[in-house]
Design a protein around this motif. Structure first.
Motif, PDB file in Angstrom:
ATOM      1  N   LEU A 113      30.922 -33.383   3.666  1.00 29.41           N
ATOM      2  CA  LEU A 113      30.301 -32.716   4.812  1.00 29.41           C
ATOM      3  C   LEU A 113      29.977 -33.681   5.942  1.00 29.41           C
ATOM      4  N   ALA A 114      30.254 -34.960   5.765  1.00 23.56           N
ATOM      5  CA  ALA A 114      29.795 -35.986   6.704  1.00 23.56           C
ATOM      6  C   ALA A 114      30.365 -35.820   8.105  1.00 23.56           C
ATOM      7  N   HIS A 115      31.520 -35.169   8.243  1.00 22.81           N
ATOM      8  CA  HIS A 115      32.143 -35.003   9.556  1.00 22.81           C
ATOM      9  C   HIS A 115      31.709 -33.716  10.249  1.00 22.81           C
ATOM     10  N   GLY A 116      30.826 -32.944   9.609  1.00 21.93           N
ATOM     11  CA  GLY A 116      30.412 -31.658  10.171  1.00 21.93           C
ATOM     12  C   GLY A 116      29.286 -31.775  11.180  1.00 21.93           C
ATOM     13  N   LEU A 117      29.368 -31.016  12.253  1.00 22.97           N
ATOM     14  CA  LEU A 117      28.351 -31.003  13.302  1.00 22.97           C
ATOM     15  C   LEU A 117      28.021 -29.554  13.655  1.00 22.97           C
ATOM     16  N   ILE A 118      26.754 -29.170  13.493  1.00 28.13           N
ATOM     17  CA  ILE A 118      26.301 -27.825  13.848  1.00 28.13           C
ATOM     18  C   ILE A 118      25.856 -27.830  15.304  1.00 28.13           C
ATOM     19  N   VAL A 119      26.428 -26.937  16.087  1.00 30.27           N
ATOM     20  CA  VAL A 119      26.132 -26.840  17.520  1.00 30.27           C
ATOM     21  C   VAL A 119      25.507 -25.483  17.811  1.00 30.27           C
ATOM     22  N   ALA A 120      24.351 -25.467  18.451  1.00 27.10           N
ATOM     23  CA  ALA A 120      23.670 -24.226  18.818  1.00 27.10           C
ATOM     24  C   ALA A 120      23.648 -24.077  20.330  1.00 27.10           C
ATOM     25  N   VAL A 121      23.905 -22.870  20.793  1.00 26.45           N
ATOM     26  CA  VAL A 121      23.944 -22.573  22.231  1.00 26.45           C
ATOM     27  C   VAL A 121      23.060 -21.354  22.488  1.00 26.45           C
ATOM     28  N   THR A 122      22.157 -21.467  23.453  1.00 23.63           N
ATOM     29  CA  THR A 122      21.290 -20.341  23.802  1.00 23.63           C
ATOM     30  C   THR A 122      21.399 -20.054  25.298  1.00 23.63           C
ATOM     31  N   GLU A 123      20.559 -19.119  25.747  1.00 17.70           N
ATOM     32  CA  GLU A 123      20.585 -18.750  27.165  1.00 17.70           C
ATOM     33  C   GLU A 123      20.143 -19.894  28.065  1.00 17.70           C
ATOM     34  N   THR A 124      19.525 -20.936  27.474  1.00 16.47           N
ATOM     35  CA  THR A 124      19.088 -22.090  28.268  1.00 16.47           C
ATOM     36  C   THR A 124      20.223 -23.074  28.517  1.00 16.47           C
ATOM     37  N   THR A 125      21.360 -22.876  27.859  1.00 16.88           N
ATOM     38  CA  THR A 125      22.510 -23.766  28.015  1.00 16.88           C
ATOM     39  C   THR A 125      23.295 -23.401  29.265  1.00 16.88           C
ATOM     40  N   THR A 126      23.696 -24.385  30.032  1.00 17.95           N
ATOM     41  CA  THR A 126      24.475 -24.149  31.242  1.00 17.95           C
ATOM     42  C   THR A 126      25.922 -24.614  31.047  1.00 17.95           C
ATOM     43  N   SER A 127      26.774 -24.194  31.951  1.00 17.68           N
ATOM     44  CA  SER A 127      28.167 -24.653  31.920  1.00 17.68           C
ATOM     45  C   SER A 127      28.242 -26.166  32.088  1.00 17.68           C
ATOM     46  N   GLU A 128      27.328 -26.721  32.889  1.00 17.04           N
ATOM     47  CA  GLU A 128      27.293 -28.168  33.080  1.00 17.04           C
ATOM     48  C   GLU A 128      26.916 -28.876  31.776  1.00 17.04           C
ATOM     49  N   ASP A 129      26.004 -28.276  30.992  1.00 15.63           N
ATOM     50  CA  ASP A 129      25.637 -28.846  29.697  1.00 15.63           C
ATOM     51  C   ASP A 129      26.842 -28.894  28.767  1.00 15.63           C
ATOM     52  N   ILE A 130      27.588 -27.792  28.731  1.00 18.47           N
ATOM     53  CA  ILE A 130      28.764 -27.714  27.861  1.00 18.47           C
ATOM     54  C   ILE A 130      29.796 -28.759  28.276  1.00 18.47           C
ATOM     55  N   ALA A 131      30.011 -28.896  29.579  1.00 14.82           N
ATOM     56  CA  ALA A 131      30.967 -29.891  30.079  1.00 14.82           C
ATOM     57  C   ALA A 131      30.516 -31.304  29.727  1.00 14.82           C
ATOM     58  N   ALA A 132      29.205 -31.564  29.804  1.00  7.67           N
ATOM     59  CA  ALA A 132      28.691 -32.890  29.469  1.00  7.67           C
ATOM     60  C   ALA A 132      28.911 -33.199  27.996  1.00  7.67           C
ATOM     61  N   LEU A 133      28.677 -32.210  27.111  1.00  5.83           N
ATOM     62  CA  LEU A 133      28.901 -32.421  25.690  1.00  5.83           C
ATOM     63  C   LEU A 133      30.374 -32.668  25.400  1.00  5.83           C
ATOM     64  N   ALA A 134      31.254 -31.887  26.038  1.00  8.61           N
ATOM     65  CA  ALA A 134      32.694 -32.078  25.829  1.00  8.61           C
ATOM     66  C   ALA A 134      33.122 -33.484  26.270  1.00  8.61           C
ATOM     67  N   ALA A 135      32.638 -33.930  27.419  1.00 11.71           N
ATOM     68  CA  ALA A 135      32.991 -35.258  27.904  1.00 11.71           C
ATOM     69  C   ALA A 135      32.430 -36.335  26.982  1.00 11.71           C
ATOM     70  N   GLY A 136      31.192 -36.135  26.492  1.00  9.02           N
ATOM     71  CA  GLY A 136      30.594 -37.110  25.610  1.00  9.02           C
ATOM     72  C   GLY A 136      31.346 -37.208  24.284  1.00  9.02           C
ATOM     73  N   LEU A 137      31.740 -36.060  23.723  1.00 15.45           N
ATOM     74  CA  LEU A 137      32.490 -36.082  22.474  1.00 15.45           C
ATOM     75  C   LEU A 137      33.843 -36.762  22.653  1.00 15.45           C
ATOM     76  N   LYS A 138      34.476 -36.517  23.807  1.00 13.39           N
ATOM     77  CA  LYS A 138      35.777 -37.116  24.068  1.00 13.39           C
ATOM     78  C   LYS A 138      35.690 -38.641  24.055  1.00 13.39           C
ATOM     79  N   GLU A 139      34.619 -39.165  24.669  1.00 13.52           N
ATOM     80  CA  GLU A 139      34.443 -40.613  24.693  1.00 13.52           C
ATOM     81  C   GLU A 139      34.056 -41.152  23.319  1.00 13.52           C
ATOM     82  N   ALA A 140      33.161 -40.437  22.634  1.00 10.04           N
ATOM     83  CA  ALA A 140      32.667 -40.921  21.347  1.00 10.04           C
ATOM     84  C   ALA A 140      33.737 -40.907  20.259  1.00 10.04           C
ATOM     85  N   LEU A 141      34.684 -39.981  20.382  1.00  7.40           N
ATOM     86  CA  LEU A 141      35.723 -39.849  19.360  1.00  7.40           C
ATOM     87  C   LEU A 141      36.995 -40.589  19.697  1.00  7.40           C
ATOM     88  N   ALA A 142      37.042 -41.196  20.886  1.00  8.19           N
ATOM     89  CA  ALA A 142      38.268 -41.894  21.322  1.00  8.19           C
ATOM     90  C   ALA A 142      38.541 -43.108  20.436  1.00  8.19           C
TER      91      ALA A 142
END
Length: 452
Positions: free
Chosen positions: A423-452
């Motif tokens: 299970l070590a590679h698993g990541l639980i992600v929660a999204v609510t009404e407080t999440t913005t499109s900019e937040d999602i884009a920031a997470l995607a960009a951060g994951l891209k860099e972290a996993l490169a």
């Protein structure tokens, strides 16, 4: 000076009476590694009030507030918008100072609020009756298991592998004192739940089957087949809901045959608050009401025919003989229950459904965006506002890396299940009404860099 009213002789007499040789015997259940053998390292023996305030303020500045960064933490505690009116109303003096009404009929306002809270929970869960709240979701889960033992006269509970591990841990701790046998397993990083395994495991010794809905990985299963099989064997189905907002979009567990539905009410009206206090929700079908723990408020009329509220049922040890009590819980989370009820009232049924659909829509957007990142795989086929990703790297260091960049990326399964390499590679992600499109884009960009 210190106030120490007991003498050494007093302490020795008390220890002898309970059969303990020393004070240390009272702490044998605390792991030795968690015990202090002396003063806390680095903590001064004394300091002035102003110095302590400055030091605590300095420490507080190291925190990253949930409202200051892209926030995707969930796994049982969720960041939702709580209207300012909720906090304003619960701080009114007649509510803020209210405690357990020992002469309950005098506290008509408290009883009416709890009655309405119970009604909301029962409707939300699809059950006949709900109690006046419990401490939190995990203890409510355990109380449901031990209630099933009373109803069925059996002592084996099947816990779904999708049940939150903290809830499992609480149940395991309490089962040491009751002798209940708990059968559980680790979840798998797959889209399928363990429904088939549970169906096969139910037998005539089973008291209950405990299933989380949606489960710890965010997966959603139809509970009808499990309920039917459990009932065929004389067992009960207990459904655990850690995200009550989900029931604005999903079918209620009680409508699928669940006998007892419990969970955490924090999402509605209660902030994250460093992990508590929260509010446990507990509901069941009417035929089991006399085995339900906690308190139950009811509606009646007085001698003049006017509407009034009473404490209808209270099977806790504070009110009746201890050996007859269904629970030793001695209060309820009254203020948090009030916050839940006020927020739910402000939303109304339509508002709750709209909120649920907003959560789900944003979660779908996030899942599609994140699944497109190289090294990220979406595990779920179905989800509400929480889903699991499988990363190309171990998730815990990735989460820490993103936190240093100001992005709270989610909850790693390695944190919830330490030592479970699968299970070590698993990541639980929660999204609510407080999440913005900019937040999602920031997470995607951060994951891209972290996993490169």
């Amino acid at each position: 000076m210190r106030y120490l009213p007991l003498t050494n002789e007093d302490r020795a007499a008390m220890l002898a009476r309970i059969g303990a040789s020393s004070i240390d015997d009272l702490f044998v259940d605390v792991p030795e590694a968690a015990r202090l053998s002396g003063p806390i390292a680095g903590l001064p023996n004394h300091a002035s009030e102003m110095a302590v305030e400055r030091h605590m303020a300095k420490l507080a500045r190291q925190n990253l507030s949930a409202g200051e960064a892209p926030f995707f933490l969930g796994a049982g505690a969720y960041k939702h918008h709580v209207p300012a009116s909720v906090d304003h109303l619960i701080q009114r003096g007649e509510f803020l100072t209210a405690y357990t009404p020992y002469q309950p009929e005098i506290a008509q306002g408290t009883l009416q609020m709890l009655f309405e809270f119970q009604t909301q929970v029962a409707r939300l869960y699809g059950c006949d009756v709900a109690n006046a709240s419990m401490y939190d979701g995990s203890t409510a889960c355990w109380e449901a298991i031990v209630m099933a033992r009373r109803v069925t006269k059996r002592g084996k509970a099947l816990l779904s592998s999708g049940l939150h591990p903290h809830y499992v841990s609480v149940a395991e701790t309490m089962a040491k004192f009751t002798g209940d046998a708990l059968q559980t397993a680790l979840p798998t990083l797959s889209a399928e739940t363990d429904a088939e395994a549970l169906l096969e495991a139910i037998d005539r010794d089973t008291s209950c089957v405990v299933v989380q809905y949606p489960d710890i990985l965010g997966r959603i299963a139809d509970l009808s087949a499990i309920a039917a099989r459990a009932h065929e064997h004389g067992a009960l189905l207990i459904a655990v809901v850690t995200e009550p907002v989900a029931l604005g979009a999903l079918k209620a567990p009680g409508d699928m045959g669940a006998d007892i539905v419990v969970g955490e009410g924090q999402s509605i009206g209660v902030g994250l608050q460093f992990g508590g206090p929260y509010v446990g929700l507990f509901a069941c079908q009417e035929r089991f009401v006399r085995q339900m723990p906690g308190r139950l408020c009811g509606e009646t009329v007085d001698a003049e025919g006017k509407r009034g509220f009473v404490l209808t049922l209270s099977t806790r040890e504070q009110h009746i003989r201890r050996e007859k009590a269904t629970s030793n819980i001695c209060t309820n989370s009254g203020l948090c229950a009030l916050a839940f009820s006020i927020h739910m009232t402000l939303l109304g049924e339509r508002g709750l459904r709209d909120l649920a659909m907003l959560n789900h829509g944003l979660a779908v957007q996030a899942a599609e965006t994140l699944a497109a990142v190289p090294g990220v795989e979406l595990v779920n086929d179905s989800f509400f506002n929480e889903f699991t990703l499988k990363l190309s790297k171990e998730a815990r260091p990735v989460v820490r890396d993103l936190a240093e960049r100001g992005i709270l990326a989610g909850v790693s399964l390695g944190r919830l299940y330490p030592g479970a390499d699968a299970l070590a590679h698993g990541l639980i992600v929660a999204v609510t009404e407080t999440t913005t499109s900019e937040d999602i884009a920031a997470l995607a960009a951060g994951l891209k860099e972290a996993l490169a």
